[in-house]
Write an enzyme that holds these catalytic residues in place. Structure first.
Site, PDB file in Angstrom:
ATOM      1  N   SER A 131      26.378  97.306 154.858  1.00  0.00           N
ATOM      2  CA  SER A 131      27.829  97.067 154.945  1.00  0.00           C
ATOM      3  C   SER A 131      28.498  96.385 153.716  1.00  0.00           C
ATOM      4  CB  SER A 131      28.215  96.227 156.088  1.00  0.00           C
ATOM      5  OG  SER A 131      27.659  94.909 155.758  1.00  0.00           O
ATOM      6  N   THR A 181      21.777  95.675 161.934  1.00  0.00           N
ATOM      7  CA  THR A 181      22.129  97.036 161.460  1.00  0.00           C
ATOM      8  C   THR A 181      23.059  97.103 160.063  1.00  0.00           C
ATOM      9  OG1 THR A 181      24.111  97.160 163.062  1.00  0.00           O
ATOM     10  CG2 THR A 181      21.831  98.105 163.714  1.00  0.00           C
ATOM     11  N   CYS A 182      23.885  95.966 159.996  1.00  0.00           N
ATOM     12  CA  CYS A 182      24.823  95.984 158.831  1.00  0.00           C
ATOM     13  C   CYS A 182      24.066  95.707 157.649  1.00  0.00           C
ATOM     14  CB  CYS A 182      25.637  95.080 158.949  1.00  0.00           C
ATOM     15  SG  CYS A 182      27.060  95.229 160.107  1.00  0.00           S
ATOM     16  N   PHE A 183      22.756  95.311 157.751  1.00  0.00           N
ATOM     17  CA  PHE A 183      22.016  94.911 156.407  1.00  0.00           C
ATOM     18  C   PHE A 183      20.499  95.567 156.471  1.00  0.00           C
ATOM     19  CE2 PHE A 183      25.080  91.820 155.439  1.00  0.00           C
ATOM     20  CZ  PHE A 183      25.789  91.337 156.450  1.00  0.00           C
TER      21      PHE A 183
END
EC number: 2.3.2.26
Length: 767
Positions: free
Chosen positions: A712, A734-736
């Site tokens: 992200s 999930t963003c990283f």
């Protein structure tokens, strides 16, 4: 002698249950079912270990009359001797409502499990089959029939037993609700016990099929007609209901189909309508013409059945009729969507159902020349360790591909393209052909090449075409943001005056790929799949499109914005340098966003960012897509399954994965990291893709490999971080692209915990 006093022997097959309630966080139940008829005949199935979707397929023979009540209760064997007995649900059926003993027949029923008197939480369905046998009718004296109903439900303490029993039981502890309520003759006048009526009868007798008696909060009695979904203060009678049902059958056959789907818990409205007009040999017909290759015939008794000349099979189910089933998911297995599909649908091509000499059902796969106890339309019970998502997707895919609408038509569809002009040539070829022609066998030919298409050419064709038509250079699609590689529709695609025709073409291409069982090499944002399924988009869907904007909206909801933000119910859209103000509601630019109405603002801006501003383009896409794939069939899948259906699972380069992985508080030489990569080498490609989907949000790998994984906040490699206790499951961010992996003490424990996290996790709880 009255028909209600005539007893006949029938076969009851308890096929399976689906979506049972999980009462323990860390343990699955061992479900078994108890069949009780009028409180005096009891049979028990075997217990299936550790599952929420047990498959029994056990048949019992029982003696019944039209007024007999069949109660089927589901229990957890682990808790059967404890308080509550591990109750998982119950259904009650009156035989006369679903089966005509005089004519005979075979009925496959799917019923919602109901609560007991203790009002415990219940979820799921049970599938049963009722069929008459060729044995002669037995005469039961009226007094015996009457007396039998004064007994109470009996359940043996040994759930493994399949023997009939009849043991007196305290009515207060009965889990079947009221299995002895029923339509039996009135008690003997000598009995002083007051009569208790069920909701389907009163002092004047039994209500017509499909009707129910209820009481409002003032104690007034009213009547519910589940056939037409209406209520009235006037008590119905059989003659008026039969006349109305017959008129409805002639004037609006399709409305019966809708009613049947909306009220599955009301004992199937269409079957009640059939019972009410049985004397005229009427049946609940589907609307419109029969599908190609189908024919309607009649038995000597006048009962209609249907012949499918395409597969050379017969069925009692009208192929024009649809029923609704619920999809379960989210917290507590809550109902999240209703989808129209047949109860089980026809068997896949090449399959046949047979009976053993003990009347047990088994299935023959003529394609592989094998037999199995497992119904191919249901989740497999061969291996209870198979993850739930895999059983569900397998069942849905088999059903989906077996439908007549997905069968290729006779003939061939030839598409000739040049490799260097594949986008332009494909557009011309596919758009000039009708949807019917595109459903014929696909034959791809590359100009100047002699290859014959036996599958390989068409697979390469869709791979090459998807790389071209989803290229942001054409302004039709764009990457979801600068820090991601999934695709979304470009809201400013109108710069191309022919953009709507191109979106219809792309819809046809994706529909064509699904129809011919090919994949396109592209993955889209989650909201795009939800729009195809006609699901409502939510704020959570914004995260995969624009993580920064998503966090801003979440901040607005979580904080007091009084005097902080100067917002109105409008948004500004930058279209090639021109800033345009768009109202989210009438005169929205003059309506201030306050603490009281901020939720409405977030909802409106979410719908606009995800859906409204690309509505014209998506409608064109959906027009082309639905020409090949019926909406009611694609709705069988959820958005994650649709992603796999369209894009498939790509090959994973293990060396590239290892090379571009970072570690936090771990090193490459730590034992648990060595175990992790050993497991990745051992796991199947599907399971590894599932791990990627769990950790990064998609099973799709960037074109340039793992080095191009994006987070992200910019480029983010796949990361394994030491975090959590050894008795906890791994977590994903999930963003990283980060996996929080506790320091497990053995490879076996790592495999077990990681498998549970990857395969049994439903929905998003990642940070």
């Amino acid at each position: 002698m009255s028909n209600s006093a005539q007893s006949r022997r029938i076969r009851v097959t308890i096929v399976a249950a689906d979506g049972l309630y999980k009462r323990d966080v860390f343990r699955f139940p061992d479900p078994f079912a108890v069949l009780t008829v009028d409180g005096e005949q009891t049979h028990t199935t075997t217990a299936i270990k550790k599952t929420l979707n047990p498959y029994w397929n056990e048949t019992f023979e029982v003696n019944v009359t039209d007024n007999s009540t069949i109660a089927i209760q589901v229990f957890d064997q682990k808790k059967f001797k404890k308080k509550g007995q591990g109750f998982l649900g119950v259904i009650n059926l009156r035989v006369g409502d679903v089966l005509d003993l005089a004519i005979g027949g075979d009925e496959m029923l799917t019923r919602d499990l109901k609560k007991s008197n203790e009002n415990t939480v219940v979820h799921g369905k049970i599938i049963i089959n009722l069929s008459t046998t060729a044995q002669s009718t037995l005469q039961v004296p009226s007094s015996a029939a009457s007396g039998a109903r004064t007994q109470r439900t009996s359940i043996t303490n040994d759930p493994q037993s399949s023997q009939s029993s009849s043991v007196s039981r305290n009515p207060a502890s009965s889990r079947a609700g009221s299995p002895t309520r029923d339509n039996a003759p009135a008690a003997s006048p000598a009995s002083s016990e007051p009569r208790t009526f069920s909701s389907f009868e009163d002092q004047y007798g039994r209500l017509p099929p499909g009707w129910e008696r209820r009481t409002d909060n003032l104690g007034r009695t009213y009547y519910v007609d589940h056939n037409t979904r209406s209520t009235t203060w006037i008590r119905p009678n059989l003659s008026s209901v039969a006349g109305a049902a017959a008129a409805e059958l002639h004037s609006s056959a399709s409305s019966a189909n809708v009613t049947e789907g909306v009220q599955p818990s009301s004992s199937n409205a269409a079957r009640r309508t059939e019972a009410s007009v049985l004397t005229s040999n009427a049946t609940t017909a589907g609307s419109g013409e029969l599908p190609p290759g189908w024919e309607q015939r009649y038995t000597p008794e006048g009962r209609p059945y249907f012949v499918d000349h395409n597969t050379r099979t017969t069925t009692w189910v009208d192929p024009r009729r649809q029923q609704y089933i619920r999809s379960y998911g989210g917290p507590n297995n809550a109902t999240i969507q209703q989808q129209p599909v047949s109860q089980l649908g026809p068997l896949p091509s090449g399959w046949e159902m047979r009976l053993t000499n003990t009347a047990r059902v088994y299935f023959v796969d003529h394609n592989t020349k094998t037999t199995t106890w497992d119904d191919p339309r249901l989740p497999s019970s061969l291996d209870q360790n198979v993850p739930q998502y895999k059983r569900d997707f397998r069942r849905k895919l088999i059903y989906f591909l077996s439908q007549p609408a997905l069968h290729p038509l006779p003939g061939q569809c030839h598409i000739k393209v040049r490799r260097n002009h594949i986008f332009e040539d494909s557009y011309a070829e596919i758009m000039r052909q009708s949807a019917t022609d595109l459903k014929k066998r696909l034959m791809i030919k590359f100009d100047g090449e002699d290859g014959l298409d036996y599958g390989g050419l068409s697979r390469e064709y869709f791979f090459l075409l998807s790389h071209e038509m989803f290229n942001p250079f054409y302004c039709l699609f764009e990457y979801s943001s600068v820090d991601n590689y999934t695709l979304q529709i470009n809201p400013h695609s109108g710069i191309n005056p022919e953009h709507l025709n191109y979106f219809k073409f792309i819809g046809r291409v994706i529909g064509l790929a699904i129809f011919h069982r090919r994949f396109v090499d592209a993955f889209f944002v989650v909201s795009f799949y939800k729009m195809i399924l006609q699901k409502k988009v939510t704020l959570q869907d914004m995260e995969s499109m624009d993580a920064e904007y998503y966090r801003s909206l979440v901040w607005i909801l979580d904080n007091d914005i009084t005097g902080v933000l100067d917002l109105t119910f409008s948004v500004e859209d930058n279209c090639f340098g021109e800033v345009v103000t768009i109202d989210l509601k009438p005169n929205g630019r003059n309506i201030e966003v306050t603490e009281e109405n901020k939720r409405e603002y977030v909802d409106l801006v979410t719908v606009w960012r995800i859906q409204k501003r690309i509505e014209e383009q998506f409608n064109a896409f959906h027009e082309g897509f639905s020409e090949l794939i019926p909406q009611e069939l694609i709705n069988v899948f959820d958005e994650r399954e649709l992603e796999l259906l369209i894009g498939g699972i790509s090959e994973i380069d293990m060396e590239d994965w290892k090379k571009h992985t970072d570690y936090r508080s771990y090193s490459e030489n730590d034992q648990i990291i060595k175990w992790f990569w050993e497991l990745m080498d051992e796991w199947s490609n599907e399971k590894k893709s599932r791990l990627l989907q769990f950790t990064t949000g998609t099973s799709r790998i960037p074109v340039n490999g793992f080095k191009d994984l994006q987070g992200s906040d910019g480029p983010r490699k796949f990361t394994i971080e030491k975090a959590g206790e050894p008795n906890k499951l791994p977590k994903a961010h999930t963003c990283f692209n980060r996996l929080d992996l506790p320091p497990y003490t053995s490879k076996k424990d790592l495999d077990h915990k990681l498998s549970i996290a990857v395969e049994e996790t439903i929905g998003f709880g990642q940070e």
